[in-house]
Write an enzyme that holds these catalytic residues in place. Structure first.
Site, PDB file in Angstrom:
ATOM      1  CG  ASP A 112      -2.203   0.768   1.000  1.00 60.98           C
ATOM      2  OD1 ASP A 112      -3.275   0.167   1.055  1.00 60.98           O
ATOM      3  OD2 ASP A 112      -2.133   1.999   0.744  1.00 60.98           O
ATOM      4  CE  LYS A 139     -17.997  -5.065  -8.879  1.00 58.30           C
ATOM      5  NZ  LYS A 139     -18.466  -5.826  -7.733  1.00 58.30           N
ATOM      6  CG  PHE A 153     -29.996  -7.340  -3.811  1.00 61.20           C
ATOM      7  CD1 PHE A 153     -29.319  -6.146  -3.657  1.00 61.20           C
ATOM      8  CD2 PHE A 153     -29.330  -8.507  -3.528  1.00 61.20           C
ATOM      9  CE1 PHE A 153     -28.008  -6.124  -3.238  1.00 61.20           C
ATOM     10  CE2 PHE A 153     -28.015  -8.505  -3.101  1.00 61.20           C
ATOM     11  CZ  PHE A 153     -27.345  -7.317  -2.953  1.00 61.20           C
ATOM     12  CB  ALA A 162     -39.058  -1.841   0.832  1.00 62.23           C
ATOM     13  N   GLY A 163     -36.465  -0.163   1.718  1.00 64.60           N
ATOM     14  CA  GLY A 163     -35.796   0.580   2.779  1.00 64.60           C
ATOM     15  C   GLY A 163     -35.365   1.953   2.307  1.00 64.60           C
ATOM     16  CB  CYS A 205     -19.748  -1.310  -4.906  1.00 63.60           C
ATOM     17  SG  CYS A 205     -18.141  -1.938  -4.396  1.00 63.60           S
ATOM     18  NE  ARG A 259     -15.375   3.090   0.974  1.00 68.03           N
ATOM     19  CZ  ARG A 259     -14.471   2.285   0.404  1.00 68.03           C
ATOM     20  NH1 ARG A 259     -13.643   2.780  -0.488  1.00 68.03           N
ATOM     21  NH2 ARG A 259     -14.390   1.016   0.727  1.00 68.03           N
TER      22      ARG A 259
HETATM   23  N1  NAD Z   1     -15.404  -2.640  -1.168  1.00 67.51           N
HETATM   24  C1  NAD Z   1     -16.113  -3.561  -1.817  1.00 67.51           C
HETATM   25  O1  NAD Z   1     -17.052  -4.150  -1.293  1.00 67.51           O
HETATM   26  C2  NAD Z   1     -15.771  -3.887  -3.246  1.00 67.51           C
HETATM   27  C3  NAD Z   1     -16.354  -5.012  -3.848  1.00 67.51           C
HETATM   28  C4  NAD Z   1     -16.050  -5.303  -5.163  1.00 67.51           C
HETATM   29  C5  NAD Z   1     -15.190  -4.490  -5.872  1.00 67.51           C
HETATM   30  N2  NAD Z   1     -14.648  -3.382  -5.283  1.00 67.51           N
HETATM   31  C6  NAD Z   1     -13.727  -2.560  -6.073  1.00 67.51           C
HETATM   32  O2  NAD Z   1     -12.406  -2.874  -5.646  1.00 67.51           O
HETATM   33  C7  NAD Z   1     -11.584  -1.698  -5.665  1.00 67.51           C
HETATM   34  C8  NAD Z   1     -11.017  -1.451  -4.277  1.00 67.51           C
HETATM   35  O3  NAD Z   1     -12.064  -1.172  -3.386  1.00 67.51           O
HETATM   36  P1  NAD Z   1     -11.844  -1.075  -1.814  1.00 67.51           P
HETATM   37  O4  NAD Z   1     -13.179  -0.888  -1.201  1.00 67.51           O
HETATM   38  O5  NAD Z   1     -10.975  -2.197  -1.372  1.00 67.51           O
HETATM   39  O6  NAD Z   1     -10.988   0.287  -1.738  1.00 67.51           O
HETATM   40  P2  NAD Z   1     -10.333   0.961  -0.471  1.00 67.51           P
HETATM   41  O7  NAD Z   1     -10.442   2.417  -0.676  1.00 67.51           O
HETATM   42  O8  NAD Z   1     -10.880   0.349   0.783  1.00 67.51           O
HETATM   43  O9  NAD Z   1      -8.799   0.528  -0.553  1.00 67.51           O
HETATM   44  C9  NAD Z   1      -7.927   0.919  -1.552  1.00 67.51           C
HETATM   45  C10 NAD Z   1      -6.504   0.845  -1.015  1.00 67.51           C
HETATM   46  O10 NAD Z   1      -5.597   1.035  -2.107  1.00 67.51           O
HETATM   47  C11 NAD Z   1      -4.493   1.817  -1.637  1.00 67.51           C
HETATM   48  N3  NAD Z   1      -3.800   2.399  -2.783  1.00 67.51           N
HETATM   49  C12 NAD Z   1      -4.161   3.461  -3.553  1.00 67.51           C
HETATM   50  N4  NAD Z   1      -3.249   3.669  -4.511  1.00 67.51           N
HETATM   51  C13 NAD Z   1      -2.282   2.738  -4.352  1.00 67.51           C
HETATM   52  C14 NAD Z   1      -1.077   2.438  -5.036  1.00 67.51           C
HETATM   53  N5  NAD Z   1      -0.685   3.141  -6.097  1.00 67.51           N
HETATM   54  N6  NAD Z   1      -0.316   1.424  -4.594  1.00 67.51           N
HETATM   55  C15 NAD Z   1      -0.696   0.693  -3.506  1.00 67.51           C
HETATM   56  N7  NAD Z   1      -1.853   0.916  -2.825  1.00 67.51           N
HETATM   57  C16 NAD Z   1      -2.617   1.932  -3.249  1.00 67.51           C
HETATM   58  C17 NAD Z   1      -5.144   2.820  -0.711  1.00 67.51           C
HETATM   59  O11 NAD Z   1      -4.207   3.432   0.151  1.00 67.51           O
HETATM   60  C18 NAD Z   1      -6.173   1.935   0.023  1.00 67.51           C
HETATM   61  O12 NAD Z   1      -5.621   1.352   1.181  1.00 67.51           O
HETATM   62  C19 NAD Z   1     -12.484  -0.587  -6.181  1.00 67.51           C
HETATM   63  O13 NAD Z   1     -12.326  -0.486  -7.558  1.00 67.51           O
HETATM   64  C20 NAD Z   1     -13.874  -1.084  -5.848  1.00 67.51           C
HETATM   65  O14 NAD Z   1     -14.853  -0.533  -6.708  1.00 67.51           O
HETATM   66  C21 NAD Z   1     -14.915  -3.072  -3.987  1.00 67.51           C
END
Ligand code: NAD
Length: 441
Positions: A30, A204, A249, A252-253, A260, A327
């Site tokens: 990270d 997706k 899904f 209702a709410g 996402c 979020r």
């Molecule tokens: N959260 C979910 O439930 C979920 C489910 C499916 C898909 N996604 C997708 O997955 C992706 C990640 O989502 P998330 O919720 O885990 O995000 P998040 O914001 O929780 O985590 C992202 C992480 O990436 C790190 N990061 C950013 N730039 C970086 C870099 N250049 N090198 C290394 N680390 C870096 C950030 O510091 C952060 O810790 C998104 O595209 C999201 O749409 C999320």
């Protein structure tokens, strides 16, 4: 095989820890040094049921390595999963700057053939762009394969979803890379689909758009149920039994939130617009959801005869139960509206309080104790269906609150249970006739 996962967020950390659980050694990188220090000290940076224990186990077994050093993470990797955030830009398009930075860092440090696999949700065409960037920046003798491997985990049950997903999508034109990933995922016993790269990216977005559509659809039906005196719980049950529709899904709410659905629906509207196809259906889905976020406060205001100076207990802050993620949570809109109305707010959540506190500071009060939240409250608004709320004894609302007026944004209680208590109870899509009858008890 040396595996690196980029990003320690909800997707990255879960992926790393679950791959370790499968027996692999994983390096998780990270750019946020604080997160890496905390993780190296054995403390998770997110709340997800079961995650802390598995983190400790992977560190103890020396399978999991956290780093901010791109050379250590990328130089000798065989397989790199990108799981960085792709938040929305002000115009609704996906912000790909984190992804771009990650790709630059990978390209600058890889020293051998590698598969780069994108788990982040990215617009159609992005993985082809990654391939071009890598080609431009790396020596021609290196063979870099690009794969789109969208993630479908749900926060709150992410570990279970990793091991027992409905499907795994591998989008690539590179059959060798597809085989490596098929082998990696084979022990999970989940159906694996190999598709072309653009279709994987679209699967997706289309999945999230469809689920969001189901939610906004049932919320529209709920609004009509309120007007015609029908009960949305019975209606949802009735339509969900049709196998072509399915029962999930259809709750209702006060609308969907999270990291996402809101951003992915907007990004798909933008994507469609860019190829000259106005996605009118999805625009309406988003509009309905925005309205739902304001519903609880509108109902509260009407039922309480104004909110100025009223003590309001907001129950649930996370966008869904079993996560600390706020979020795009409906609670954010609710809080802004309550503050605007000069209500005196106390907010309760078992996991997300700190995250809300970072945004709202001392504008409101906070508690991790449900009874403290309800004490002397004029009304309560339920925004998240945490088990601590759904299992809370109904008798206590009347005991603790000044006036037991409950606006339930998640239909946590059955109307027959409510009937046995002297609570004024307003939920979503359930007959106002019944509700006013209950109010008289
Ligand atoms: N959260 C979910 O439930 C979920 C489910 C499916 C898909 N996604 C997708 O997955 C992706 C990640 O989502 P998330 O919720 O885990 O995000 P998040 O914001 O929780 O985590 C992202 C992480 O990436 C790190 N990061 C950013 N730039 C970086 C870099 N250049 N090198 C290394 N680390 C870096 C950030 O510091 C952060 O810790 C998104 O595209 C999201 O749409 C999320």
């Amino acid at each position: 095989m040396r595996i690196t996962v980029v990003g320690t967020g909800y997707v990255g950390l879960i992926t790393s820890i679950c791959l370790c659980e499968m027996g692999h050694a994983v390096t998780n990188i990270d750019i946020d040094a604080k997160r890496i220090t905390q993780l190296n000290n054995g403390r998770s940076v997110i709340y997800e049921p079961g995650l802390q224990q598995l983190l400790e186990k992977s560190l103890k077994n020396r399978r999991l390595f956290f780093t901010i050093d791109p050379r250590f993470a990328y130089a000798q990797a065989d397989l790199i999963f990108i799981a960085v955030g792709t938040p929305e830009n002000p115009d609704g398009t996906a912000n790909l700057s984190f992804l771009q930075e990650a790709v630059y860092a990978i390209a600058a440090h890889i020293e051998k053939d590698v598969i780069i696999c994108t788990k982040s949700t990215v617009p159609v065409g992005t993985n082809e762009r990654i391939a071009e960037m890598i080609k431009d920046m790396t020596p021609s003798q290196l063979h870099v394969s690009i794969v789109s491997n969208p993630e479908f985990l749900r926060e709150g049950s992410a570990i279970n979803d990793f091991f027992h997903g409905d499907r795994i999508v591998i989008g690539t034109e590179d059959s060798k890379a597809a085989s490596v990933l098929q082998e990696l995922y084979a022990p999970l016993n989940t159906e694996i689909m190999v598709t072309d790269i653009r279709s994987a990216e679209m699967i997706k977005y289309a999945s999230n758009a469809f689920l969001a559509t189901k939610i906004s659809f049932i919320n529209e039906i709920a609004a009509i149920c309120e007007k015609v005196g029908a009960d949305i719980s019975q209606v949802a049950d009735g339509i969900g039994k049709d196998k072509r529709i399915g029962s999930s899904f259809l709750n209702a709410g006060i609308g969907y939130g999270g990291s996402c659905f809101p951003k992915d629906t907007k990004a798909l509207v933008q994507l469609a617009g860019h190829v000259d196809h106005p996605f009118e259906l999805l625009e309406a889905v988003i509009g309905v959801n925005n309205r739902q976020h304001t519903l609880a406060v509108a109902k509260a205001k009407e039922a309480a005869g104004g909110l100025e100076g009223k003590r309001v207990a907001l129950l649930g802050l996370a966008f869904k139960p079993n996560t600390d993620d706020i979020r795009e949570a409906p609670s954010l809109t609710i809080l802004k509206m309550l503050i605007q109305e000069n209500a005196d707010v106390i907010a309760y959540d078992p996991a997300a309080t700190l995250n809300i506190q970072r945004l709202f500071g001392n504008e409101i009060e906070y508690t991790e104790n449900l009874e403290t939240a309800l004490k002397n409250a004029d009304l309560a608004i339920i925004a998240t269906e945490w088990e601590s709320i759904t299992k809370f004894p109904l008798v206590k609302y009347a005991e603790l609150m000044k006036a037991p007026l409950v606006i339930d944004g998640r239909n946590c209680y059955s109307l027959s249970d409510i009937e046995r208590h002297s609570i004024t109870y307003i939920s979503v899509g359930r007959s106002p006739h019944l509700q006013s009858a209950i109010a008289k008890v």
